[in-house]
Every structure is written in C-alpha cells, then in structure tokens.
Motif scaffolding. Structure first.
Motif, mmCIF file in Angstrom:
data_model
loop_
_atom_site.group_PDB
_atom_site.id
_atom_site.type_symbol
_atom_site.label_atom_id
_atom_site.label_comp_id
_atom_site.label_asym_id
_atom_site.label_seq_id
_atom_site.Cartn_x
_atom_site.Cartn_y
_atom_site.Cartn_z
ATOM 1 N N ALA A 35 14.578 10.905 -38.699
ATOM 2 C CA ALA A 35 15.347 11.447 -37.573
ATOM 3 C C ALA A 35 14.522 12.464 -36.796
ATOM 4 O O ALA A 35 14.570 12.516 -35.559
ATOM 5 C CB ALA A 35 16.636 12.085 -38.081
ATOM 6 N N VAL A 36 13.740 13.267 -37.502
ATOM 7 C CA VAL A 36 12.849 14.226 -36.851
ATOM 8 C C VAL A 36 11.744 13.471 -36.115
ATOM 9 O O VAL A 36 11.423 13.781 -34.957
ATOM 10 C CB VAL A 36 12.250 15.204 -37.888
ATOM 11 N N HIS A 37 11.177 12.479 -36.758
ATOM 12 C CA HIS A 37 10.109 11.678 -36.153
ATOM 13 C C HIS A 37 10.574 11.028 -34.852
ATOM 14 O O HIS A 37 9.832 10.972 -33.859
ATOM 15 C CB HIS A 37 9.663 10.608 -37.145
ATOM 16 N N ASP A 38 11.836 10.560 -34.828
ATOM 17 C CA ASP A 38 12.379 9.867 -33.653
ATOM 18 C C ASP A 38 12.960 10.817 -32.606
ATOM 19 O O ASP A 38 13.493 10.366 -31.585
ATOM 20 C CB ASP A 38 13.463 8.881 -34.089
ATOM 21 N N VAL A 166 11.165 21.801 -38.206
ATOM 22 C CA VAL A 166 12.328 21.807 -37.319
ATOM 23 C C VAL A 166 12.805 23.230 -37.044
ATOM 24 O O VAL A 166 13.213 23.562 -35.929
ATOM 25 C CB VAL A 166 13.473 20.978 -37.938
ATOM 26 N N CYS A 167 12.767 24.070 -38.053
ATOM 27 C CA CYS A 167 13.235 25.442 -37.915
ATOM 28 C C CYS A 167 12.533 26.317 -38.943
ATOM 29 O O CYS A 167 11.869 25.810 -39.853
ATOM 30 C CB CYS A 167 14.758 25.528 -38.086
ATOM 31 N N GLY A 168 12.719 27.618 -38.800
ATOM 32 C CA GLY A 168 12.175 28.563 -39.761
ATOM 33 C C GLY A 168 13.212 28.922 -40.805
ATOM 34 O O GLY A 168 14.350 28.444 -40.765
ATOM 35 N N GLN A 169 12.834 29.774 -41.725
ATOM 36 C CA GLN A 169 13.730 30.136 -42.822
ATOM 37 C C GLN A 169 14.975 30.871 -42.329
ATOM 38 O O GLN A 169 16.086 30.632 -42.814
ATOM 39 C CB GLN A 169 12.975 30.982 -43.843
ATOM 40 N N LYS A 170 14.817 31.754 -41.353
ATOM 41 C CA LYS A 170 15.965 32.512 -40.847
ATOM 42 C C LYS A 170 17.010 31.584 -40.242
ATOM 43 O O LYS A 170 18.203 31.682 -40.545
ATOM 44 C CB LYS A 170 15.500 33.534 -39.805
#
Length: 222
Positions: A35-38, A166-170
């Motif tokens: 999903a991230v790849h697409d 996709v995102c960081g830890q926070k």
C-alpha cells in the motif's frame, strides 16, 4: 474474578501480545508495504485510515470474530477444529495464509511455557484461533483478549509504517492513541459476535496483499 486473577490475566496478555513475544510478527506488514509502495498510504493520516478500515471492516474484524469463536470452543475439540479450519480457509492470499499459520504455530510454541496451553490446542492453527483458545483456558475474558489482539495489530502496523518511512515515532504513537476508541468498541462488538458476523469489505487491502507477492524489493514477508 479476584484482583489477583485479573492481574494474572493482564500479565499474560501483556506477555503473549507484546512485540517482544517470540513469534516473528515484526516480519509482516499485512499488505501495508505494498500500500505504501502504491502510494495509498503516504502519511500518518493515511495510516490511521488504513488501519481503521482493516480493523472495522476487513481481515482484522474476521480475526476478531474467529478469536471469539475459538474462545467459546476452547474445550470443545470438534468445535475448535471447525473454527481452525474456517480460519485457515478465510486467508485471502498466499502470504496472509502463511502469516496467520506461522504466527499461530509460533504463538503456541512460545506460549507452551504456560502448561494450560496444551490443554486447548495440539496442532498448528491460525493466529486468532491460537490466541482465543489459549486465553479461554487461562480464564481470560474474550473482550480483553480481542482488545489486546487488536492493540498488538495496530502497534505492529505503526511499527511497520515507521520502518517504511510513512511517519515518525511521535506521529505513530498519535495513531495508536487515536485508534483506542475503535479498538475498544471493536473488542466489545466482537465479544458478542457469532460466525454469522464474518465478512469484510476492504477490497483494496485484499488486492495489495496479493500484489505484494510479486513485489521484488521488500522489507516484509506480507
């Protein structure tokens, strides 16, 4: 249930569904990598929407229903075998089948440190069936077991998303916090469910799970 019994149940759920429990769940993304790849999941907001859909309407909802059925059938060998067969048949792709069966087998192996586990299941079964039956024979409530199972899924999804950039830890922790109400509500609903409540409507998630099988460069096994 006494306070001591409730505390034991909590400690067992924390152990069994902890990221540190040696079942290898860190190696799977449940299709999220594709999903991230697409470009379907690009940030924390997309991630929350994706995970919420899978929990509320997708494969994780079916997992919750199957977990509840296994919880009720833990001491009924024929009923539990039927639940295990159905859970395996509902795996929507080769990778999802591999994931649920290998996690279930690894869970039972690791959880054998608690002797009652062998009283419920003696063969490899899908992951939600293994968790549901094991929780039941240890006197852990169905709703609590489903909630812990869902929390583990969300946490693993966030961990995978962080590794995928996709995102960081926070922001990842914020997603976990934002999904708390959905997890609790789904656990309550699943605890009262029957097999008639099985069903999913996350076609895109099913498609990316299939597409991941042919992805040449990958971090995850699903």
């Amino acid at each position: 249930m006494s306070d001591a019994t409730e505390l034991s149940a909590l400690l067992r759920l924390m152990a069994w569904l902890s990221p540190a429990f040696p079942i290898g769940s860190f190696a799977y993304s449940g299709g999220l990598e594709r999903a991230v790849h697409d470009g379907l999941v690009r940030d924390a907001s997309d991630l929350q929407a994706w995970l919420s859909a899978v929990v509320d309407h997708g494969a994780l909802w079916n997992d919750c229903v199957l977990l509840g059925e296994a919880h009720r059938a833990a001491r009924d060998a024929l009923g539990l075998a039927a639940c295990a067969e159905l859970a395996e048949a509902l795996a929507g792709s080769r990778e999802r089948h591999q994931e649920t069966m290998l996690l279930g087998e690894a869970f039972l192996t690791a959880a054998s440190a608690w002797p009652k586990v062998t009283a419920a299941i003696s063969t490899a079964v899908a992951y939600p069936v293994a968790v549901g039956a094991t929780a039941s024979v240890h006197g852990i409530g169905c709703e609590q077991a489903v909630a812990a199972y869902l929390h583990a899924f969300v946490s693993q999804g966030v961990s995978a998303a962080i590794r995928l950039g996709v995102c960081g830890q926070k922001d990842g922790v914020a997603v976990i916090a934002a999904m708390e109400r959905l997890v609790a509500g789904t656990a309550e609903r699943a605890a009262c469910s029957t097999l008639d409540d099985l069903g999913s409507a996350t076609i895109q998630a099913d498609i990316v799970s299939l597409r991941h099988e042919t992805q040449r460069v990958r971090l995850f096994r699903s």
